[in-house]
Design an enzyme around this catalytic site. Structure first.
Site, PDB file in Angstrom:
ATOM      1  N   LYS A 162       0.851  -1.068  -0.018  1.00  0.00           N
ATOM      2  CA  LYS A 162       0.151   0.138  -0.186  1.00  0.00           C
ATOM      3  C   LYS A 162       0.819   1.396  -0.144  1.00  0.00           C
ATOM      4  O   LYS A 162       1.852   1.208   0.683  1.00  0.00           O
ATOM      5  CB  LYS A 162      -0.980  -0.021   1.153  1.00  0.00           C
ATOM      6  CG  LYS A 162      -1.739   1.352   1.264  1.00  0.00           C
ATOM      7  CD  LYS A 162      -2.684   1.150   2.651  1.00  0.00           C
ATOM      8  CE  LYS A 162      -3.718   2.221   2.557  1.00  0.00           C
ATOM      9  NZ  LYS A 162      -4.647   2.089   3.850  1.00  0.00           N
ATOM     10  N   SER A 188      -9.436   2.258   3.208  1.00  0.00           N
ATOM     11  CA  SER A 188      -8.525   3.099   2.064  1.00  0.00           C
ATOM     12  C   SER A 188      -7.770   2.120   1.379  1.00  0.00           C
ATOM     13  O   SER A 188      -7.172   2.603   0.450  1.00  0.00           O
ATOM     14  CB  SER A 188      -7.652   3.967   3.030  1.00  0.00           C
ATOM     15  OG  SER A 188      -6.883   3.429   3.985  1.00  0.00           O
ATOM     16  N   SER A 212     -10.134  -0.023   7.300  1.00  0.00           N
ATOM     17  CA  SER A 212      -9.286   0.023   6.105  1.00  0.00           C
ATOM     18  C   SER A 212      -8.606  -1.117   5.460  1.00  0.00           C
ATOM     19  O   SER A 212      -8.261  -1.044   4.341  1.00  0.00           O
ATOM     20  CB  SER A 212      -8.495   1.362   5.837  1.00  0.00           C
ATOM     21  OG  SER A 212      -9.292   2.553   5.852  1.00  0.00           O
TER      22      SER A 212
END
Length: 497
Positions: free
Chosen positions: A80, A163, A187
């Protein structure tokens, strides 16, 4: 070696094949690089560097040949874009950090590299991890000229969740066998649920936050996202462990092998079912899939026990006071002075600050900074922030009371399946409400995970949330793994991938 294509093999299958020299790390890395470049329509990747990835893979092959391989030697993985990396740009999907290159790797990145992991690239996320749909990104994905939201592989018109939507989409589409994610208010769990994969948020402090671009420091926690609980256990074993020299919030709890208890019986396991997770607001298709999953657990010998989490509805206002307050402090460092974006036009220092932050931050980030500054301001600190901290403690106590009667808590990850891109773009409160079932565990610092348990409206995945007591990741992974041994939901893939 498994006869399935490389992108359909599990972490366990890939690492076994690599160790047995049935396939080389270079071949595996090239396979996933080719798939990632072949699917730009998902907008999952923000950065790819074939030369850097293949160099890491070739080094892994040398260690495999020399017999000095790590536990995950040669396994490709996507990070990420909230973790800083030396070999790839680290932007937090924000214009504020576009093109930024870190001089060091985040502890999570380093520990996985020490285990032999090969970095495929950086995947998209909501800007500074602020969002529930991965629509708040300001950096153009690989192959695109402008920023674009990540698309759900199950239905490209829908969000992948946020996210960590890029991580979830990449794993679901077979663009990476696994990915790192971060979970501040859900998330990891929510995008895992929306994309039909498995993800776990460990106990706060289990995994070092060093090198993770901060959103809310008392809530942020890193974890793995993969196809199955077994895969997550293997990855978490490499990621977890104390980091006292770099992260003062990391727990002084030794790293452990989270795969050791995967096959333990769950006969007699007490699963707490909070009424607050099954009231109004949960869509019928989600409720049906969750109820069916709980019945499957009963077939496996578990017992369903009613428990109460009476402050569940307060988790939204509490979270959206505490998280923005911490964000307003953490993001004050982005002022155009030392690194990151700087406005070109300004007359003095004050104007440089204002113009830089106005240009560099997106709307959702600005919204949270403003809310955070407001609740921390004179006259409002006691009325809002201090009161939110007190309720946060009460929410944590509610969980401890519930765990007196159960071993794990189960319920939905989200009230609905993934929604259409743009559907909630102009209604931030609607986005916030989607986190109601994931926020309580985050506020309490408890471990939680999502595993796929069926399909809901539109053929979209539904995730079951499991919440454990502190440091009970092995128990959660065991409970999830036994379900996945009895069902095949985690093996289902979106059409075309």
């Amino acid at each position: 070696m498994s006869q399935a294509p490389l992108h359909q093999q599990s972490v366990r299958e890939l690492t076994t094949a690599l160790r047995q020299r049935d396939v080389s790390a270079t071949e595996v890395a090239q396979h996933f690089l080719d798939r990632s470049k072949a699917h730009p329509e998902l907008a999952a990747y923000l950065a790819l560097d074939e030369a850097a990835t293949l160099a890491q893979a070739q080094a892994a092959d040398q260690r495999l040949a020399a017999g000095t391989a790590g536990a995950l030697e040669g396994l490709p993985l996507a990070h990420k874009d909230i973790f800083v990396t030396k070999d790839f740009a680290s932007t937090a999907a924000s214009k504020m950090l576009q093109g930024y290159r870190s001089p060091f790797d985040a502890t999570v990145v380093r520990k996985l590299a020490d285990a032999g992991v090969v970095t495929l690239g950086k995947v998209s996320c909501d800007e500074f991890a602020m969002g529930s749909g991965n629509e708040n990104t300001a950096v153009a994905p690989v192959g695109a000229a402008a920023a674009a939201p990540v698309r759900n592989p199950w239905d490209a018109s829908r969000v992948p969740g946020g996210s960590s939507g890029g991580s979830a989409a990449a794993v679901a589409a077979g663009l990476a066998p696994a990915a790192t994610g971060t979970d501040t208010g859900g998330s990891i769990r929510q995008p895992a649920a929306f994309c039909g994969i498995t993800g776990i948020k460990p106990t706060y402090g289990r995994v070092s936050r060093y090198g993770m671009i901060a959103f809310a420091s008392s809530l942020d926690q890193a974890g793995p996202m993969a196809r199955s609980a077994e895969d997550c256990a293997l990855l978490l074993s490499a990621m977890a462990g104390p980091d006292p020299e770099r992260d003062s919030t990391s727990l002084n709890t030794p790293a452990e092998d989270f795969s050791l208890q995967l096959n333990e019986s769950i006969d007699g396991l007490r699963i707490g079912v909070p009424a607050e997770f099954f009231g109004e607001g949960i869509d019928a298709d989600v409720r049906t899939a969750i109820d069916a999953a709980l019945k499957e657990y009963e077939k496996l010998g578990a017992k369903l026990v009613p428990v109460a989490l009476p402050r569940t509805e307060l988790s939204i206002p509490v979270y959206y006071i505490i998280a923005p307050a911490e964000a307003s402090s953490n993001l004050s460092r982005f002022d155009g002075v030392k690194f990151g974006h700087r406005a070109k036009d300004y007359a003095d220092l004050q104007e440089m600050y204002v113009n830089t932050r106005t240009e560099g931050f997106g709307d959702e980030v600005k919204r949270r900074i403003m809310v955070g500054a407001y609740v921390l301001s004179h006259g409002y600190y006691d009325a809002y922030y201090l009161k939110a901290l007190k309720i946060r403690r009460i929410i944590a106590n509610d969980f401890q009371n519930a765990f007196k009667d159960c071993d794990v808590i189960a319920g939905p990850v989200a009230p609905s399946v993934a929604w259409a891109i743009g559907e909630k773009a102009n209604d931030p409160v609607a986005n916030y409400l989607a986190d109601i079932f994931t926020l309580p565990a985050s506020l309490a610092g408890l471990p939680g995970m999502s595993l796929p348990v069926g399909l809901g409206a539109g053929g979209m995945p539904v995730g079951l949330q499991l919440i454990g007591n502190y440091l009970q990741e092995s128990k959660l992974l065991n409970v999830a793994h036994r379900f996945q041994q009895a069902t095949d939901f985690h093996l289902q893939r979106p059409a075309g991938f």
